[in-house]
Design an enzyme around this catalytic site. Structure first.
Site, short mmCIF file in Angstrom:
data_model
loop_
_atom_site.label_atom_id
_atom_site.label_comp_id
_atom_site.label_asym_id
_atom_site.label_seq_id
_atom_site.Cartn_x
_atom_site.Cartn_y
_atom_site.Cartn_z
N TYR A 98 16.59 17.74 -1.31
CA TYR A 98 17.69 17.81 -0.36
C TYR A 98 18.61 18.99 -0.64
O TYR A 98 19.21 19.55 0.29
CB TYR A 98 18.48 16.50 -0.36
CG TYR A 98 17.76 15.39 0.38
CD1 TYR A 98 17.86 15.27 1.75
CD2 TYR A 98 16.94 14.49 -0.31
CE1 TYR A 98 17.19 14.28 2.44
CE2 TYR A 98 16.27 13.48 0.37
CZ TYR A 98 16.39 13.38 1.74
OH TYR A 98 15.71 12.40 2.42
N GLU A 140 15.41 5.84 0.31
CA GLU A 140 14.08 6.20 -0.21
C GLU A 140 13.89 5.67 -1.63
O GLU A 140 12.78 5.24 -1.99
CB GLU A 140 13.92 7.72 -0.16
CG GLU A 140 13.77 8.22 1.27
CD GLU A 140 14.22 9.66 1.47
OE1 GLU A 140 14.29 10.41 0.46
OE2 GLU A 140 14.51 10.03 2.62
N TYR A 188 2.09 1.90 8.09
CA TYR A 188 1.12 2.98 8.01
C TYR A 188 1.01 3.48 6.58
O TYR A 188 1.82 3.12 5.71
CB TYR A 188 1.52 4.14 8.94
CG TYR A 188 2.91 4.71 8.67
CD1 TYR A 188 3.15 5.57 7.59
CD2 TYR A 188 3.99 4.39 9.49
CE1 TYR A 188 4.42 6.09 7.35
CE2 TYR A 188 5.26 4.90 9.26
CZ TYR A 188 5.47 5.74 8.19
OH TYR A 188 6.73 6.24 7.94
N PRO A 277 -1.36 -0.16 15.27
CA PRO A 277 -0.47 -1.14 14.62
C PRO A 277 -0.47 -2.48 15.34
O PRO A 277 -0.23 -3.52 14.71
CB PRO A 277 0.91 -0.47 14.67
CG PRO A 277 0.83 0.51 15.79
CD PRO A 277 -0.59 1.00 15.79
N GLY A 388 4.07 11.00 14.88
CA GLY A 388 4.54 12.38 14.80
C GLY A 388 6.06 12.41 14.75
O GLY A 388 6.72 11.37 14.59
#
Length: 397
Positions: A98, A140, A188, A277, A388
């Site tokens: 970052y 995260e 995913y 999915p 995407g």
């Protein structure tokens, strides 16, 4: 929360900054990749860079985040941040990256806006950036901790099936011999492959199999860009990866996760490869004996192009209160006329309290979402996944 002084500055400069974000993001990526070419080679999606969609998504996210801070100063846009954090975690983004982004982003801002970037303006937008960055780092970190098996792990291809001329599924098992973390229906994995030029490109693919299996199954649509950046990974998987080969996979991520714990009616709407999915969700519902109403909606060009159609129908038939509605642009003879062309939900009953899950091209999801809201579905109960870069915010910005 944005400080009062910075909020006033951001409010005053948002039109100018927002209007220039497209050019800023373009200059940002140019500077970033000039200084760190390995990021374009081994981390960023070269197809999205070539098409410009990543630049649009970045600009939309920054503008959307800043606008949210002004409109809702006491509330963080967790839905947007969560989606970004899941994607970042699947790529293995580290906190120190970052600072690299900050350096090149603010250099681009100064280059594009010039003297308009006073110390006061720079400080205000710096605060916006670090509010967003630090929130993502925290999200995260939690995702990495929950995943347990963070990083890249080898998986062996044990089966590949040509589902349609353009879609192939790959069944994989852990090559390390250790159990892999389970996934939730709708998630995913990232797949990293080494391409002929030595680049190690990463793409995300929804897990098709229902949770509970020791195997992973992904569906890959071959993009007709061939080996060009837009289709280089799908082309590689379709033409070079065979049974016995090994692929590198991340842990499962993704925030489009089925919640069937409330007993609410469900609607699963997909188009094209967005079916993947939904098959995982339907498989989970069938395996757990789900009894609440389920409405299945899918749109495709033709029945022959409808990947996993047999499973779509099979899982729906196993549920006691479910119905499937398929729309095709080029239907088979005898297909209902009111199921030809674009999805039209006017003739589909949608139960009160329905929770909806959407996956497919953005125009499809926007249209279905509008129809569902028109039928009384609460916006908060409509969840979506974009394959995407997420351009939902970019198109609203």
């Amino acid at each position: 929360m944005l400080s009062e002084q910075s909020a006033a500055t951001v409010r005053a400069t948002l039109p100018a900054v927002g209007g220039a974000l497209g050019e800023i993001s373009e200059r940002f990526y140019e500077g970033l990749f000039a200084a760190h070419p390995e990021l374009l080679r081994d981390l960023f999606n070269r197809g999205n860079q070539a098409s410009g969609t990543q630049r649009q998504a970045l600009a939309g996210a920054i503008a959307g985040f800043a606008a949210h801070l002004l409109e809702h100063p006491d509330r963080r846009p967790d839905e947007m941040l969560g989606r970004i954090a899941h994607k970042h975690a699947s790529l293995g983004i580290a906190p120190e990256q970052y600072a690299v982004v900050h350096e090149h982003l603010f250099a681009a801002i100064a280059e594009v806006l010039g003297e308009a970037v006073t110390p006061e303006v720079a400080a205000a937008w710096d605060e916006v950036y670090w509010l967003m960055a630090n929130a993502l780092v925290a999200l995260e970190k939690r995702l990495y901790e929950e995943a347990g098996a963070a990083g890249w792990h080898p998986w062996e291809v044990v089966e590949r099936v040509a589902e349609t001329p353009d879609v192939t599924t790959f069944l994989l098992r852990p090559a390390e011999g250790t159990p892999a973390p389970d996934h939730r229906p709708g998630q995913y994995v990232s797949v990293r492959v080494e391409l002929p030029d030595g680049a190690r490109q990463i793409r995300q693919y929804s897990l098709v199999a229902a949770p509970g299996s020791a195997l992973r199954r992904i569906g890959v649509k071959r993009l007709h860009g061939g080996p060009s950046p837009e289709g280089e990974v799908s082309h590689h998987l379709h033409t070079r990866v065979e049974v016995g080969d090994t692929l590198e996979l991340s842990a499962p991520y993704g925030d489009l996760v089925l919640d069937d714990s409330t007993g609410a009616p469900l609607l699963l709407a997909s188009a094209g490869i967005g079916v993947t999915p939904m098959i995982s969700m339907l498989g989970h519902l069938a395996a757990t004996g789900h009894r609440a109403p389920v409405t299945v909606v899918h749109a495709d060009r033709s029945p022959a192009g409808h990947a996993l159609r047999a499973e779509h129908e099979e899982y729906t038939a196993k549920l006691p209160d479910a119905a499937a509605h398929f729309w095709y642009e080029r239907p088979e003879p005898g297909h209902p006329a009111d199921r030809t062309g674009l999805v039209d939900l006017s003739g589909v009953a949608v139960a009160s309290g329905t929770r909806a899950y959407l996956c497919g091209p953005l125009p499809f999801m926007r249209a279905v979402r509008a129809q569902l809201i028109g039928k009384g579905v609460a916006p908060a109960d409509i969840h979506y996944e974009v394959f995407g870069p997420d351009l939902w915010f970019a198109q609203d910005a």
